[in-house]
Every structure is written in C-alpha cells, then in structure tokens.
Motif scaffolding. Structure first.
Motif, short mmCIF file in Angstrom:
data_model
loop_
_atom_site.label_atom_id
_atom_site.label_comp_id
_atom_site.label_asym_id
_atom_site.label_seq_id
_atom_site.Cartn_x
_atom_site.Cartn_y
_atom_site.Cartn_z
N THR A 246 40.54 38.27 44.27
CA THR A 246 39.42 39.37 44.80
C THR A 246 40.00 40.92 44.76
OG1 THR A 246 40.85 38.89 47.14
CG2 THR A 246 38.60 37.32 46.67
N SER A 247 39.84 41.80 45.18
CA SER A 247 40.43 42.93 44.83
C SER A 247 42.01 43.53 46.08
CB SER A 247 40.17 44.55 45.16
OG SER A 247 39.52 44.44 46.98
N ASP A 248 41.83 42.23 46.48
CA ASP A 248 43.48 42.75 48.26
C ASP A 248 44.10 41.63 47.64
OD1 ASP A 248 41.73 40.62 48.64
OD2 ASP A 248 42.08 41.57 50.99
N ARG A 292 33.86 41.00 39.04
CA ARG A 292 32.64 41.32 40.02
C ARG A 292 33.55 40.44 41.39
NH1 ARG A 292 31.00 44.69 40.63
NH2 ARG A 292 29.53 43.67 42.09
N ALA A 295 36.40 43.17 42.63
CA ALA A 295 35.80 44.54 43.05
C ALA A 295 35.75 44.70 44.71
CB ALA A 295 34.63 45.16 42.11
N HIS A 296 36.35 43.19 44.80
CA HIS A 296 36.18 43.24 46.84
C HIS A 296 37.19 42.60 47.12
CE1 HIS A 296 32.23 46.02 46.18
NE2 HIS A 296 31.70 44.90 45.67
N HIS A 300 35.46 41.04 52.28
CA HIS A 300 33.87 41.19 51.61
C HIS A 300 33.29 40.03 51.44
CE1 HIS A 300 30.86 43.44 49.78
NE2 HIS A 300 31.29 42.69 49.02
N TRP A 301 33.93 39.57 50.95
CA TRP A 301 32.65 38.10 50.04
C TRP A 301 32.68 36.90 51.69
CZ3 TRP A 301 31.06 39.32 46.19
CH2 TRP A 301 30.62 40.09 45.49
#
Length: 380
Positions: A246-248, A292, A295-296, A300-301
C-alpha cells in the motif's frame, strides 16, 4: 494431575517427556491440555535450554512457561546410572514416552524403545528427529530452517531477486514434528485399546513436510514437472493470490481465487477492464493490481474491503489481530462447555501447576518448578 471429576479424553494417561525445546514439549502440552499427566525430565542445573530464553515470565522464559504449563518437571542426569534407573522406572509405568534425542542416543543412555518395551510392552514410544531413525541423513544435526530448505519448500516462494525468504514460523517443528507426533500417539493409544500392543513412532520432521507440499507432489504426478519458484497459482505466479504494497508501507493479501471473488475485487479496486481476464497475462495483471493497491494507504483498503466477499484483507499487526478477536493470547478459560480446548496456547502460568515431588512410588527426583529458571534443591 487428573482428578475424579476430570472428564477430558486423556484423563488417566501417563506421559513421560524426555524432550526439550519446541516439538516434543508442544506435543506433550497438547496431551496435558487433553487431560494427560505429564512428567517432564530435564538436565540438572539449568534444566531445559528454553528456560533461559528471553523475554522472561517470572524467573523462566515466557516460551518455556507457555509450553510446559500443567506438567510436573524433575531434574535427572541421564548419564548417572541411579538417575537413569529412576527415569526408566517411570517409563515402565508410562502410557506414552516422548523423546527427541538424535537416533541411537536414547539407546546408549539405556532409555531406548527396546529397553523401555522390555519393562512396558504396551508403551507408546514416540521419537521426534530431524531426519528419522534410519537412512543416510539420520545422524545429521538440523533445525527448522534446514528441514524447510532441504525439503524444497523454502525455495518455492521467492522475492524479486529470486531469493527465498525466512518462513513466518517454525513450520517443520510444529507441522512436521508436533502435530504428526500427537496424531500418531492418539492413533497408537487407540490401537493399543484394540490390540493391547504398544508401538514405536518414528517422526521425521523433514519427511513430514511432504504433507505441506502435497499440491506440488500432485502437480509433479500429474504433469511430470516440479513447481517453479514464485510462478505457480499459490506461490506468487497469479495476481489472484498475491501480497501487494500500500502507499503507506503496509500490505494487502489477495486470495481471490474463485471467479466471483476476482470479479468483485476488480470492481472494488477499479482495475482497468483490459486486466480483468488475467489468464495469459498474469505478470501484467500483477503489476496493474500492484499499481492500484499502491495508490492508497492500508486504512483506505480496509474500509473498501470491509463487508465484501473478496477474500482480500489488510495484513494485520499482532495488536490489530488481538483487537479483532482473531488472536487471544491470555484467554483464561481451560475448558469450553463439556469438551476441552487445545486451540490457543495461554501465556500466564498457574502457580498451582508448579512442580511437586514425584508421587508414583519411586524415589523422588529433584523437582523443577515450571515457572522458575533454576532447579529446586533437595535440601531447600
């Protein structure tokens, strides 16, 4: 110790545990949780090496406390004839003997299967070793990682450089040692009920890993080929069974194998339509899903997948797993309803379960409190 009110399935079964560290002690713990009376023999002085591990829970290590609660521990020098004879006398009254020496060591000590069987024909004698009692590898030293490496399993899932990764747990010790030992002990006890005969169980941790590799063997039998590292359906070769960043810096575990789960996942992550049909373009679809998901952030997911049947989840920390109720490290109850529970290892050690003098009518061995890091002295 069992009581007249103990209705657990192994109440009244005596177990002599000569094993150390993890595979054997975890096995005898499961037997103790099912009602067996387990007497654990340890070396004088420091006792089981696991007592010294960090972190501590009381004076002993937390690892030792978790694995040896509910047992009675005694010190004995198995190279001393007097101590050896005392332990052999315990074996003569045991239903089960668990040992984890290298092949031949128990026999040299005078505690091998034939020596115990001569006094106790109905004994179920379980030997856990890395490579079995016989064969070209029997005498070799090894640990969990070695067995996984030599079995072929360690090299099946690799990172981007093609290097194997450390496994998430000691799979060979538990899945190749503890559980086969416990299952076969129970079967052997049942066989003894039917025939009156005992048995010697030869549990090889390396060989038992074949059970974990069942799908790879099936692939080989059906196609003549072995799995390629990170190229199979469950080893990283499919976008439907993969771990994405994930993005983090967190991760999402995708296991959307069935078409209905995959179709819904494609919708939820807004995957471009050209990647919906993944067959034949698996690598490209993996990259597209990675873009995809990347990107978050994980939260979020988590919200996107909450309540959805997509077999896709955020990789949890232990704190998150406890909060979600999927891990219960300190569950207090011992029994659940009319049955018994061996599903979760409880961490706190009940002071009532500490070691006590041997009460089987033999000269008492030096007692070991299960929560202490030193042996009790016979003079204290």
């Amino acid at each position: 110790m069992t009581t007249t009110a103990d209705r657990r399935p192994l109440a009244g079964v005596r177990v002599l545990d000569l094993s150390t560290l993890l595979p054997g002690p975890l096995g005898t713990l499961l037997l103790a949780e099912a009602g067996a009376d387990v007497i654990k023999i340890e070396r004088p002085g420091p006792g089981d090496e696991m007592r010294s591990y960090q972190p501590k829970l009381g004076e002993a290590s937390a690892n030792y406390a978790v694995l040896n609660r509910g047992k009675r521990a005694f010190a004995a020098d198995l190279k001393d004839p007097a101590d050896r004879d005392r332990v052999l006398a315990l074996a003569a009254r045991a239903d089960v003997v668990m040992e984890q020496f290298r092949p031949g060591v128990a026999e040299r000590l005078g505690l091998g299967y034939d020596q115990v069987r001569a006094l106790n024909p109905g004994v179920v004698y379980c030997s856990i070793t890395g490579y079995g009692q016989r064969g070209p590898h029997a005498a070799r030293a090894g640990h969990d990682l070695n067995y996984l490496a030599e079995s072929g399993l360690l090299g099946v899932v690799t990172d981007g450089t093609g290097a194997p990764q450390l496994p998430v747990s000691v799979l060979a010790d538990i899945a190749g040692g503890t559980y086969p030992a416990v299952v076969n002990i129970l079967l052997a006890l049942r066989q003894r009920d039917l025939t009156g005969e005992g048995s010697h169980l030869d549990v090889s941790m390396a060989h038992n890993l074949q059970v974990l590799a069942y799908g790879y063997f099936a692939t080989h039998q059906g196609s003549g080929r072995w799995p390629e590292p990170s190229a199979e359906l469950l080893t990283g070769g499919s976008p439907r069974y993969h771990v994405y960043s994930t993005s983090d810096g967190r991760h999402v575990a995708v296991a959307a194998l069935e078409q209905k789960f995959w179709d819904r996942l494609v919708e939820l992550i807004d995957l471009p339509p050209r990647f919906a049909a993944d067959e034949g373009q698996e690598r490209a679809v993996i990259d597209a899903v990675a873009e995809r998901i990347g990107a978050h952030p994980a939260e979020h997911w988590r919200k996107v997948f909450d309540g959805e049947d997509v077999c896709t989840t955020v990789v949890a920390t232990f704190d998150e797993a406890v909060e979600a109720g999927l891990v219960e490290p300190d569950r207090p109850e011992r029994l659940t309803g009319p049955g018994f529970d061996v599903g979760t290892l409880r961490s706190p050690v009940d002071p009532a379960l500490r070691g006590e003098p041997c009460a089987l009518g033999y000269p008492a061995l030096e007692p070991l409190p299960t929560e202490a890091g030193r042996l009790w002295s016979t003079e204290s």
